[in-house]
Scaffold this active site. Structure first.
Site, PDB file in Angstrom:
ATOM      1  N   HIS A 164       5.507  48.792  18.493  1.00 43.31           N
ATOM      2  CA  HIS A 164       5.177  47.806  19.527  1.00 43.31           C
ATOM      3  C   HIS A 164       4.366  48.405  20.666  1.00 43.31           C
ATOM      4  CE1 HIS A 164       9.022  49.254  21.464  1.00 43.31           C
ATOM      5  NE2 HIS A 164       8.275  49.106  22.541  1.00 43.31           N
ATOM      6  N   ASP A 229      13.462  38.389  12.302  1.00 43.10           N
ATOM      7  CA  ASP A 229      14.434  39.444  12.553  1.00 43.10           C
ATOM      8  C   ASP A 229      14.105  40.762  11.865  1.00 43.10           C
ATOM      9  OD1 ASP A 229      15.878  37.669  14.073  1.00 43.10           O
ATOM     10  OD2 ASP A 229      17.044  36.940  12.366  1.00 43.10           O
ATOM     11  N   SER A 305      10.716  53.512  25.359  1.00 39.17           N
ATOM     12  CA  SER A 305      10.582  53.097  23.967  1.00 39.17           C
ATOM     13  C   SER A 305       9.539  53.955  23.259  1.00 39.17           C
ATOM     14  CB  SER A 305      10.214  51.618  23.881  1.00 39.17           C
ATOM     15  OG  SER A 305       9.068  51.350  24.640  1.00 39.17           O
TER      16      SER A 305
END
Length: 372
Positions: A164, A229, A305
């Site tokens: 991401h 998901d 992250s």
């Protein structure tokens, strides 16, 4: 049906470990790692680089949700592990892969909007100061991405991070084409203001030295699955630098079950946004796990992250202690636990399949990727 049987064998490879005879040392298990090889590569249109960089991922699907998800088919797994490669000149390719088991191997959906603190009670993070720590292993393996995330050195020219940080699931983020990786280094003393202050008076100031990224690999499981998901399971990416970084790196390894981790704990260091310019270290217990994810409550903030999650265990073959990256810190989840919302921080586990894929990206040779 044969494909499903093969998939079950692939998933069970994580449990085919050689038991340790050492009762007092947490020991790295041996795994039968499958082989992932590229089958075909297609040229894609040049991406737009129009997405905003996300410094965290939020998903409402918790451990129970993931555990109840149906087992993917063999073809679905091959699709998830196929990947896109982004080059520094902006060109883009898609590679389909095959998955093989060698015989005779020896051995986000959108959730409710709410404040995400990611700090649990007392803030247990440690800022790492001074070049004697920052420039030494294992802290020296943590690097900063120009998109705002953290990464970890896993080879002479390779950095492991979260997908991401590069791609929002639909498009590559702004800055991905000219992505850079920052290495903390001490500022040179040139007689400027503060030069007469001793080391004991204040920490030595550091600065980032940047290296451009040559190419980036992102699994299709993230690109195709971010709207549901399964996406978080594949929130990882590998960056290849334009030149070697000349630092000690940390090897990747297959994630053991949480009950086999030393003290049930994991460790990671990252560049949390609330402490700009500081490398922040933390450790905590694993609270729950699925095949692809580790759920924990390590204190963290956006910017951390992409950090490599690691543990230190005994390497029986080499007769020494060794740290390995077993996961990638992904983001935050609010989970409905029996009607009560509970929050977790989540790390993507390096499974045997993901190990085979990442190792092949690094080595370019499956023969060097047989032992996880």
């Amino acid at each position: 049906m044969a494909g499903l049987s093969t998939l079950i064998l692939l998933l069970c490879a994580a449990k085919d470990v050689v038991p340790s005879s050492s009762h007092w040392k947490p020991t790295w298990p041996s795994y039968r790692v499958p082989v992932i090889l590229p089958q075909s590569t297609l040229n894609l249109d040049k991406p737009q680089f129009d997405a905003e960089a996300k410094l965290e991922v939020v998903s409402p699907c918790g451990p129970a949700c993931h555990k109840s998800s149906p087992l993917p088919t063999y073809e679905e797994v091959k699709n998830y592990l196929s990947y896109e490669t982004l080059y520094a000149n902006g060109s883009l390719t898609e590679t389909e892969v095959g998955i093989y088991i060698l015989s005779n191997s020896g051995d986000g959906s959108q959730g409710k909007t709410r404040t995400k603190r990611q700090i649990y009670g007392y803030d247990s993070r440690f800022s790492i100061f001074g070049k004697d720590f920052l420039l030494n292993y294992p802290f020296s393996t943590s690097v900063k991405l120009s998109t705002g995330c953290t990464g970890t050195l896993v080879a002479e020219k390779h950095v492991l991070t979260a997908a991401h940080c590069i791609h929002d699931g639909k498009s590559y983020v702004k800055g991905a084409q000219k992505l850079r990786v920052g290495f903390l280094k001490p500022k040179l003393k040139d007689g400027s203001k503060g030069a007469n202050i001793t080391n004991s008076a204040m920490p030595e100031k550091m600065k980032f030295q940047w290296i451009r990224v040559k190419r980036t690999h992102v699994p299709k499981g993230w690109i195709k699955g971010n709207a549901n998901d399964i996406g978080m399971d594949y929130d990882y990416a590998l960056l290849e630098l334009k030149k070697p970084h000349k630092r000690k790196f940390m090897k990747i390894g297959v994630s053991p079950p949480a009950r086999h981790l030393p003290g049930g704990r994991i460790h990671f260091s990252g560049y949390d946004n609330d402490r700009p310019g500081n490398l922040v270290y933390r450790f905590c217990d694993v609270k729950d796990e699925t095949y692809d994810l580790l759920y924990q409550q390590c204190d963290a903030q956006p910017g951390a992250s992409g950090s490599g999650v690691y543990v230190r265990m005994w390497k029986r073959q080499n007769h020494k202690w060794e740290r390995k990256i077993i996961g990638i810190f992904s983001g935050h989840q609010w989970v409905d636990m029996n009607g009560t919302p509970q929050d977790f921080n989540v790390a993507v586990r390096i499974t045997p399949l993901k190990y085979a894929q990442i190792c092949y990206w690094i080595k370019g040779n499956y023969l060097d990727c047989r032992e996880g």
